[in-house]
Design a protein around this motif. Structure first.
Motif: not given
Length: 381
Positions: A109, A158, A161-162, A167, A169, A171-172, A175
């Motif tokens: 990330a 993002i 949150n991830f 989260l 994928y 749920e991502l 978002e």
């Protein structure tokens, strides 16, 4: 010495404006002087009231993003975005690949966050270089700056949150859909109102008896959208930017637009912007090493050459100036890096890379702009 909050605010604004004036006189954008003032003050000021000054700096980014929105209209962003968005995607992808050695060629990330920081453009430098790359390119360059800044904030939240909320994928995806819906609905309402209700809006604003009343209406709208933006998981400044973008002269009338523009410009650059830029300098945390300098040199050279190719014209000076404007990094990268580090999604080393690259990128691009300004007349001359 220990001061109260007002004392520190006075010192920061006064020092920032003095440095800004010096930098303007030698040909650099004033905000570089304000950042330098922060770097200098950070050495001497201790036991700062950080919560209070952080709030002031957050108001700075709030007004700066609103002011950035006022510089464009939704139509200009749409037209400019057709050319600038592909450039942003290519630049973001390239920067992501170049950060892989920093994480042992494992994509994480933080690679995406740092890549987004390294792909940002600085709107003040873009505007300063306008006369060298031609006014018809300004909308493309400013659209790139806007897209890259909003994109960086969206990517940051993002990834937060991830990483923090683990989260899936799906749920991502939800978002992303939520953010897209927010932007689409907001701009869609603005478009419909602009067609059917702009005469009523202009008349209603005309009935307000003072500039302060008009400014108050704008601030209510801006804070409302900022709160909604924050509530759905985005940075509050995106809501402020959208308000600035929507308040174009076609909607509220030229007279009201000039009133709003003048007030917001004065509040932004007279009070809050110097605090924001200086605070970024005061809080700068990075590491200097030969390896870091080499990495920045590679990043900057690749980005400059890549952008030059993507915006190429027969005139070398025009192409180089356009690339310099787009490859100018930005102060927002310092804020995004700071938020990412404090949230735990950026390691200390990656935070240092992002911070050093942002600072050096701004100064190098501004210096390139000065050099280009001495290469002869502008394109339009």
């Amino acid at each position: 010495m220990t001061f109260n909050v007002i004392g520190y605010v006075f010192i920061i604004i006064a020092t920032a404006r003095i440095f800004a004036e010096v930098f303007e006189r030698i040909g650099y954008p004033g905000f570089l002087g304000e950042i330098t003032a922060g770097l200098t003050l950070g050495v001497f000021l201790h036991d700062l009231p950080r919560d209070d000054l952080t709030l002031m700096a957050e108001l700075g980014i709030f007004f700066l993003m609103m002011y950035a929105g006022l510089e464009l209209t939704p139509e200009e962003v749409r037209i400019g975005g057709k050319k600038s968005f592909p450039i942003y995607v290519v630049t973001l992808t390239t920067m992501g690949l170049l950060t892989l050695p920093l994480t042992s060629y494992e994509f994480r990330a933080e690679n995406l966050i740092v890549a987004s920081i390294l792909a940002v453009a600085s709107a003040p430098i873009v505007i300063r270089l306008t006369r060298f790359f031609g006014h018809e390119f300004l909308h493309i360059a400013l659209s790139y700056a806007v897209i890259s800044e909003v994109g960086t904030l969206v990517i940051l939240y993002i990834m937060i949150n991830f990483e923090l909320h683990h989260l899936s994928y799906f749920e991502l995806f939800l978002e992303l859909a939520k953010y897209a819906l927010f932007l689409t609905v907001t701009l869609g309402i603005n478009y419909v109102i602009g067609i059917k209700q702009k005469v009523k809006i202009t008349r209603a604003l005309r009935n307000l008896r003072s500039d302060e009343a008009v400014f108050g209406v704008v601030m209510i709208l801006a804070t409302s959208l900022a709160l909604i933006s924050e509530e759905i998981g985005l940075h509050f400044s995106i809501g402020a930017f959208l308000v600035g973008l929507m308040l174009h002269s076609d909607l509220i009338g030229t007279k009201h637009f000039e009133r709003v523009y003048t007030i917001i410009s004065g509040v932004t650059y007279g009070i809050f912007a110097p605090i924001f830029f200086a605070w970024r300098g005061i809080n700068l945390k990075t590491e200097f090493s030969l390896g870091m300098i080499y990495f920045f040199a590679v990043i900057y050279l690749v980005r400059l050459l890549l952008t030059t190719v993507l915006v190429w014209e027969r005139n070398v000076k025009v192409s180089l100036s356009r690339a310099t404007g787009i490859a100018s990094f930005g102060v927002l990268g310092l804020l995004v890096g700071e938020i990412g580090y404090s949230s735990g999604v950026l390691s200390e080393h990656m935070y240092a890379v992002a911070s050093l690259s942002s600072i050096l990128g701004i100064f190098v691009s501004a210096s390139m702009g000065l050099l280009i300004s001495h290469m002869g007349g502008s394109r339009n001359e």
